[in-house]
Design a protein around this motif. Structure first.
Motif, PDB file in Angstrom:
ATOM      1  N   ALA A  95       0.816  -1.210   0.000  1.00  0.00           N
ATOM      2  CA  ALA A  95       0.000   0.000   0.000  1.00  0.00           C
ATOM      3  C   ALA A  95       0.855   1.268   0.000  1.00  0.00           C
ATOM      4  N   LEU A  96       1.912   1.321   0.795  1.00  0.00           N
ATOM      5  CA  LEU A  96       2.737   2.528   0.861  1.00  0.00           C
ATOM      6  C   LEU A  96       3.411   2.859  -0.474  1.00  0.00           C
ATOM      7  N   PRO A  97       4.053   1.896  -1.162  1.00  0.00           N
ATOM      8  CA  PRO A  97       4.600   2.251  -2.482  1.00  0.00           C
ATOM      9  C   PRO A  97       3.527   2.634  -3.493  1.00  0.00           C
ATOM     10  N   SER A  98       2.377   1.984  -3.429  1.00  0.00           N
ATOM     11  CA  SER A  98       1.293   2.321  -4.360  1.00  0.00           C
ATOM     12  C   SER A  98       0.762   3.723  -4.096  1.00  0.00           C
ATOM     13  N   TYR A  99       0.550   4.056  -2.820  1.00  0.00           N
ATOM     14  CA  TYR A  99       0.094   5.403  -2.479  1.00  0.00           C
ATOM     15  C   TYR A  99       1.133   6.450  -2.878  1.00  0.00           C
ATOM     16  N   SER A 100       2.394   6.138  -2.675  1.00  0.00           N
ATOM     17  CA  SER A 100       3.457   7.079  -3.045  1.00  0.00           C
ATOM     18  C   SER A 100       3.483   7.313  -4.548  1.00  0.00           C
ATOM     19  N   LEU A 101       3.358   6.253  -5.314  1.00  0.00           N
ATOM     20  CA  LEU A 101       3.353   6.382  -6.766  1.00  0.00           C
ATOM     21  C   LEU A 101       2.159   7.199  -7.248  1.00  0.00           C
ATOM     22  N   MET A 102       0.988   6.926  -6.701  1.00  0.00           N
ATOM     23  CA  MET A 102      -0.195   7.677  -7.111  1.00  0.00           C
ATOM     24  C   MET A 102      -0.104   9.135  -6.674  1.00  0.00           C
ATOM     25  N   LEU A 103       0.511   9.394  -5.516  1.00  0.00           N
ATOM     26  CA  LEU A 103       0.706  10.772  -5.087  1.00  0.00           C
ATOM     27  C   LEU A 103       1.604  11.515  -6.065  1.00  0.00           C
ATOM     28  N   MET A 104       2.661  10.860  -6.539  1.00  0.00           N
ATOM     29  CA  MET A 104       3.537  11.486  -7.532  1.00  0.00           C
ATOM     30  C   MET A 104       2.786  11.764  -8.831  1.00  0.00           C
ATOM     31  N   VAL A 105       1.925  10.846  -9.250  1.00  0.00           N
ATOM     32  CA  VAL A 105       1.141  11.057 -10.473  1.00  0.00           C
ATOM     33  C   VAL A 105       0.185  12.230 -10.294  1.00  0.00           C
TER      34      VAL A 105
END
Length: 182
Positions: A95-105
């Motif tokens: 969840a943390l890497p996915s949330y981080s990636l979506m935040l960057m997008v």
């Protein structure tokens, strides 16, 4: 072989005679030119920069290894063999890497929208064509007719520099058949 002593430190340490100005291969004029040039060379490099970089590299590698171990190892190995009982749920390892990636997008898209919607000037704004840095040919002339003639001369001759052209003159040259009449 053990009785052979090499004095490596003495050969690597510069002596006072090596540092004198007479034996310097760099002429003093070169140093003056380097100081007066518009290229700035930073001398604020700390002596411990490579140690700091290596420390960050080692710490990030250890953190990555711990994260991969926490993600891959089953709970029974963590608890029975490694005696680790308090750790977050495995859900957070993805969840943390996915949330981080979506935040960057979202940040990327948000900044693009902000620049397009807020920072872009309207099409009918004169600042799209002229600003305080505009440099028109003949801008040093006081007579407006002389300025227009200088702009026309600039259009039809090889340029000797980069100049801005008035938008009215550009439109007249591009979109009328009789632009030579002006």
């Amino acid at each position: 072989m053990s009785h052979l002593h090499l004095n490596i430190l003495a050969s690597l340490t510069p002596s006072r005679t090596n540092l004198s100005k007479e034996s310097s291969p760099i002429a003093p004029e070169t140093d003056t030119l380097a100081r007066e040039s518009d290229v700035i060379v930073s001398t604020n490099v700390t002596s411990n920069a490579e140690y700091k970089g290596f420390f960050v590299y080692v710490i990030s590698s250890i953190a990555l290894a711990i994260w991969i171990a926490w993600t891959i190892l089953p709970e029974r190995i963590l608890e029975n063999y490694l005696s680790i009982y308090y750790y977050p749920d495995k859900y957070w390892s993805l969840a943390l890497p996915s949330y981080s990636l979506m935040l960057m997008v979202f940040i990327y898209v948000g900044l693009a929208l902000y620049n397009t919607e807020v920072k872009t000037l309207p099409l009918d704004d004169i600042r799209n064509f002229v600003d305080e840095y505009s440099s028109n040919p003949g801008s040093n002339l006081d007579n407006s007719e002389a300025m227009i003639q200088a702009s026309i001369d600039y259009i039809h001759k090889a340029p000797s520099g980069v100049w801005d052209l008035p938008i009215t003159l550009v439109n007249e040259v591009l979109y009328t058949d009789d632009y030579e009449s002006c």
